[in-house]
Enzyme design. Structure first.
Site, PDB file in Angstrom:
ATOM      1  NE  ARG A 107      19.328  35.822  65.905  1.00  0.00           N
ATOM      2  CZ  ARG A 107      18.231  36.548  65.800  1.00  0.00           C
ATOM      3  NH1 ARG A 107      17.116  35.999  65.377  1.00  0.00           N
ATOM      4  NH2 ARG A 107      18.241  37.824  66.100  1.00  0.00           N
ATOM      5  CE  LYS A 163      21.742  36.992  63.947  1.00  0.00           C
ATOM      6  NZ  LYS A 163      22.001  38.441  63.955  1.00  0.00           N
ATOM      7  CG  ASP A 186      14.445  29.158  67.494  1.00  0.00           C
ATOM      8  OD1 ASP A 186      15.273  30.056  67.220  1.00  0.00           O
ATOM      9  OD2 ASP A 186      13.217  29.335  67.449  1.00  0.00           O
ATOM     10  N   GLY A 187      18.102  29.239  67.298  1.00  0.00           N
ATOM     11  CA  GLY A 187      19.031  29.586  66.229  1.00  0.00           C
ATOM     12  C   GLY A 187      18.375  30.142  64.983  1.00  0.00           C
ATOM     13  NE  ARG A 209      25.553  38.127  60.200  1.00  0.00           N
ATOM     14  CZ  ARG A 209      25.284  38.438  61.455  1.00  0.00           C
ATOM     15  NH1 ARG A 209      24.461  39.439  61.720  1.00  0.00           N
ATOM     16  NH2 ARG A 209      25.824  37.764  62.454  1.00  0.00           N
ATOM     17  NE  ARG A 257      31.135  38.433  65.934  1.00  0.00           N
ATOM     18  CZ  ARG A 257      29.860  38.751  65.874  1.00  0.00           C
ATOM     19  NH1 ARG A 257      29.308  39.399  66.856  1.00  0.00           N
ATOM     20  NH2 ARG A 257      29.152  38.406  64.824  1.00  0.00           N
ATOM     21  CG  ASP A 267      30.396  38.356  71.236  1.00  0.00           C
ATOM     22  OD1 ASP A 267      31.596  38.279  70.920  1.00  0.00           O
ATOM     23  OD2 ASP A 267      29.582  37.441  71.034  1.00  0.00           O
ATOM     24  CG  ASN A 268      26.440  42.661  69.391  1.00  0.00           C
ATOM     25  OD1 ASN A 268      26.697  41.520  69.015  1.00  0.00           O
ATOM     26  ND2 ASN A 268      25.281  42.975  69.943  1.00  0.00           N
ATOM     27  CG  ASP A 319      26.330  40.892  65.553  1.00  0.00           C
ATOM     28  OD1 ASP A 319      26.289  40.281  64.476  1.00  0.00           O
ATOM     29  OD2 ASP A 319      27.016  40.523  66.507  1.00  0.00           O
TER      30      ASP A 319
END
Length: 427
Positions: A12, A32, A44-45, A102, A109, A179-180, A189
């Site tokens: 998202r 975001k 749904d993003g 943001r 990452r 991934d964070n 994130d």
């Protein structure tokens, strides 16, 4: 949660591009909650007010706490309804959508490299590595045959130091997966997260983390796990000799973390000099154990140690210092206090006032308490953002005591907690 997900990517977030500001700084802008991406899968993003306000406030709060982080530029509210199951218990409800703009120096990452290595896209892996090094690690020479090894060593060191900073302010990232984790070692994130109230190494801010994988006391070990996966991703571009060196570098990760954490807590306790390291370790460990046993407030225990005079410590007079009063109920507190006062007396040339000033600069009075955020979110969902603005105002000066009257007058409808900020910051 420790397993390869088959794909990586933000479901998202849309990257808008790079922006050069008036100070000559380059930032990458990202939306975001703006809708579906190629990685949305069945989502749904979208984002809702609740999560968007939390990310907006916490990323800014971390910045003013001097913890490396992404930033938040704006928050836009939508009238579009979004369905969410907040506690994953089957209770789906409609919430208002929101989008956060943001910023970060880079959004790359660990996972950005993992996905390429996993798919065997080695040429693209090299291309991305060269780009990241050229853009963000420019001191590493492009023709250095060990450039990828130097890059990895830098990420190991800076990741260890970042997690130590998280612990020093009582912050727990709720989803510390690869991934964070930023390649630039900044906090990114802000999904599930939390600041500890009472000190608890088993504090878990993520309701879906049933096994406590990302509990605050395990974050350093999770950082090591993620760096191991990063090394696997880098392996295709490293020689056998470089792989052996990288393994040795990785073995030093926990030592780097412990050294940084020790220094941060020495600063929080007002210690000067490097001579009493063994004694300092004992004082830090025992204090945290007492805080755990008495469920003492993490933030305010250190803050009140910054505010109390040595005469008050000697007398045990903790009037209106509720966190220290709670801590002093421990059976070992008197013994700890004797050694602590002796340690503070070295060097003798420093005044008590100067010691207090030093400690106040590193021990915040205000962090984003969950109950404060929830209060602001409830009003925001009613289109009243005054409390969000009030919290942003407070959290932008976390080391400075806010005047209750001034804070209460900041919003048209002052929150219930505003009139007690000066005395305490406890639920």
């Amino acid at each position: 949660f420790g397993y390869w997900a088959g794909q990586l990517g933000d479901g998202r977030a849309h990257l808008l591009g790079q922006y050069l500001n008036r100070n000559g700084e380059t930032w990458e802008l990202q939306l975001k909650g703006s809708g579906k991406t190629p990685y949305s899968r069945f989502g749904d993003g979208r984002a809702v007010i609740r999560s968007s306000v939390r990310e907006f406030l916490c990323s800014e709060a971390m910045h003013f706490l001097r913890v490396p982080t992404s930033r938040a530029a704006s928050l836009i509210v939508s009238e579009e309804p979004v369905l969410r199951d907040q506690f994953y218990n089957g209770n789906v409800k409609t919430e208002r959508g929101a989008v956060v703009l943001r910023l970060a120096k880079s959004w790359f990452r660990f996972g950005s490299l993992e996905i390429l290595a996993e798919n065997g896209e080695i040429d693209l892996l090299k291309k991305l590595l060269n780009f990241v090094i050229g853009e963000h690690f420019s001191w590493i020479h492009s023709d250095d045959p060990d450039k990828y090894l130097v890059f990895f060593s830098t990420v190991v060191t800076e990741t260890a130091q970042l997690i130590a900073q998280w612990i020093s302010v009582g912050f727990a990232h709720g989803v510390c997966n690869t991934d964070n984790f930023s390649l630039l070692s900044v906090t990114i994130d802000y999904g599930p997260f939390g600041f500890m109230d009472s000190y608890d190494p088993n504090f878990v801010p993520n309701a879906s983390d049933d096994e406590g994988r990302y509990r605050i006391g395990a974050q350093a070990e999770v950082g090591l796990f993620n760096l191991e996966k990063l090394l696997v991703a880098l392996s295709p571009v490293l020689t056998q000799g470089q792989k052996k060196q990288a393994t040795i570098i990785l073995k030093g990760y926990l030592d780097i973390y412990q050294m940084r954490l020790q220094q941060l807590f020495k600063d929080k306790l007002g210690f000067l000099g490097d001579e009493e390291e063994e004694e300092d370790d004992h004082l830090i460990v025992l204090l945290l154990k007492m805080m755990e046993d008495t469920r003492s407030d993490f933030t305010m225990t250190f803050r009140q140690l910054s505010e109390v005079s040595t005469n008050q410590l000697r007398s045990g007079n903790f009037t209106q210092m509720w966190a220290l009063e709670n801590l002093s109920s421990h059976k070992l507190f008197s013994d700890w206090l004797i050694v602590y006062l002796q340690r503070l007396s070295r060097p003798q040339s420093e005044s008590d006032l100067h010691r207090q000033q030093r400690m106040k600069r590193v021990n915040p009075r205000y962090v984003l308490r969950n109950w404060m955020a929830e209060s602001a979110i409830r009003r925001a969902e009613e289109s009243d953002f005054s409390e969000v603005e009030l919290l942003h105002h407070i959290l932008s000066s976390p080391f400075v005591t806010q005047d209750s009257a001034e804070v209460a007058g900041y919003a048209a409808r002052p929150p219930l907690w505003a009139n007690r900020l000066k005395v305490s910051c406890s639920s």
